[in-house]
Design a protein around this motif. Sequence first.
Motif, PDB file in Angstrom:
ATOM      1  N   ASN A  42     -10.251 -51.244  17.184  1.00 19.96           N
ATOM      2  CA  ASN A  42     -11.421 -51.339  16.307  1.00 19.96           C
ATOM      3  C   ASN A  42     -12.680 -51.629  17.120  1.00 19.96           C
ATOM      4  O   ASN A  42     -13.747 -51.061  16.864  1.00 19.96           O
ATOM      5  N   PHE A  43     -12.559 -52.496  18.091  1.00 19.91           N
ATOM      6  CA  PHE A  43     -13.691 -52.858  18.945  1.00 19.91           C
ATOM      7  C   PHE A  43     -14.146 -51.633  19.741  1.00 19.91           C
ATOM      8  O   PHE A  43     -15.348 -51.325  19.817  1.00 19.91           O
ATOM      9  N   GLN A  44     -13.197 -50.912  20.320  1.00 19.16           N
ATOM     10  CA  GLN A  44     -13.525 -49.709  21.089  1.00 19.16           C
ATOM     11  C   GLN A  44     -14.123 -48.624  20.189  1.00 19.16           C
ATOM     12  O   GLN A  44     -15.071 -47.933  20.590  1.00 19.16           O
ATOM     13  N   HIS A  45     -13.605 -48.498  18.981  1.00 23.40           N
ATOM     14  CA  HIS A  45     -14.149 -47.506  18.040  1.00 23.40           C
ATOM     15  C   HIS A  45     -15.588 -47.843  17.682  1.00 23.40           C
ATOM     16  O   HIS A  45     -16.436 -46.940  17.572  1.00 23.40           O
ATOM     17  N   LEU A  46     -15.879 -49.116  17.511  1.00 26.56           N
ATOM     18  CA  LEU A  46     -17.246 -49.539  17.230  1.00 26.56           C
ATOM     19  C   LEU A  46     -18.179 -49.107  18.353  1.00 26.56           C
ATOM     20  O   LEU A  46     -19.252 -48.552  18.105  1.00 26.56           O
ATOM     21  N   ILE A  47     -17.762 -49.336  19.570  1.00 23.55           N
ATOM     22  CA  ILE A  47     -18.592 -48.958  20.727  1.00 23.55           C
ATOM     23  C   ILE A  47     -18.797 -47.449  20.761  1.00 23.55           C
ATOM     24  O   ILE A  47     -19.910 -46.974  20.999  1.00 23.55           O
ATOM     25  N   GLU A  48     -17.741 -46.697  20.493  1.00 25.41           N
ATOM     26  CA  GLU A  48     -17.860 -45.233  20.461  1.00 25.41           C
ATOM     27  C   GLU A  48     -18.804 -44.789  19.347  1.00 25.41           C
ATOM     28  O   GLU A  48     -19.644 -43.909  19.553  1.00 25.41           O
ATOM     29  N   SER A  49     -18.671 -45.389  18.166  1.00 21.93           N
ATOM     30  CA  SER A  49     -19.543 -45.038  17.038  1.00 21.93           C
ATOM     31  C   SER A  49     -20.996 -45.327  17.354  1.00 21.93           C
ATOM     32  O   SER A  49     -21.880 -44.518  17.052  1.00 21.93           O
ATOM     33  N   GLY A  61     -19.416 -53.069  12.907  1.00 22.86           N
ATOM     34  CA  GLY A  61     -19.784 -54.204  13.751  1.00 22.86           C
ATOM     35  C   GLY A  61     -19.557 -55.525  13.047  1.00 22.86           C
ATOM     36  O   GLY A  61     -19.014 -56.474  13.641  1.00 22.86           O
ATOM     37  N   GLN A  62     -19.941 -55.585  11.787  1.00 25.78           N
ATOM     38  CA  GLN A  62     -19.691 -56.804  11.018  1.00 25.78           C
ATOM     39  C   GLN A  62     -18.194 -57.079  10.934  1.00 25.78           C
ATOM     40  O   GLN A  62     -17.752 -58.223  11.096  1.00 25.78           O
ATOM     41  N   ASP A  63     -17.420 -56.027  10.690  1.00 29.88           N
ATOM     42  CA  ASP A  63     -15.970 -56.184  10.586  1.00 29.88           C
ATOM     43  C   ASP A  63     -15.361 -56.687  11.893  1.00 29.88           C
ATOM     44  O   ASP A  63     -14.513 -57.584  11.883  1.00 29.88           O
ATOM     45  N   VAL A  64     -15.778 -56.123  13.004  1.00 30.70           N
ATOM     46  CA  VAL A  64     -15.222 -56.518  14.301  1.00 30.70           C
ATOM     47  C   VAL A  64     -15.571 -57.970  14.627  1.00 30.70           C
ATOM     48  O   VAL A  64     -14.719 -58.740  15.071  1.00 30.70           O
ATOM     49  N   ILE A  65     -16.822 -58.361  14.380  1.00 33.67           N
ATOM     50  CA  ILE A  65     -17.214 -59.751  14.646  1.00 33.67           C
ATOM     51  C   ILE A  65     -16.418 -60.695  13.743  1.00 33.67           C
ATOM     52  O   ILE A  65     -15.922 -61.733  14.197  1.00 33.67           O
ATOM     53  N   ASN A  66     -16.264 -60.340  12.479  1.00 33.83           N
ATOM     54  CA  ASN A  66     -15.479 -61.173  11.571  1.00 33.83           C
ATOM     55  C   ASN A  66     -14.012 -61.247  11.979  1.00 33.83           C
ATOM     56  O   ASN A  66     -13.393 -62.308  11.890  1.00 33.83           O
TER      57      ASN A  66
END
Length: 134
Positions: A42-49, A61-66
């Motif tokens: 999920n973290f890597q997908h956020l960076i890709e997005s 991003g909110q989801d990953v931080i949470n």
Amino acid sequence: MNDQQWFEYHLDQLLESLNKLEALSEFAPEHISETDELFLENFQHLIESMSTHSGDWYTEGQDVINQLVRLYPQHTHLASRDLFWFFGGDCLHFLDDEEIEFYQNIEELRFQAEQQGLHFDYEALKDRFGKTTH
């Protein structure tokens, strides 16, 4: 610091935070659980997005931080506090009043500098106020 630079700064903060997390022994291939693996994906997908300006990276991003706070509270310090402010929403619940005031002031100064066509040096401003955001 224009909007694109501000965005890229936070993208860099994400990359740095992910690198710190991946360096932990509990995330090593021989120790990683399915939950850990999904979190890192999920973290890597956020960076890709964010890198491709695709998808709903803001909500991701909110989801990953949470997820970080909920699943790995012992490692929350490895993520830049800047990211909590940048993604906002529920992430703001994890900032104390002093941090929120700091970020609100920074936003005001950044927008003032932008409107006046002035250079905004975020790192220098953080140093001036004695703030570390990691």
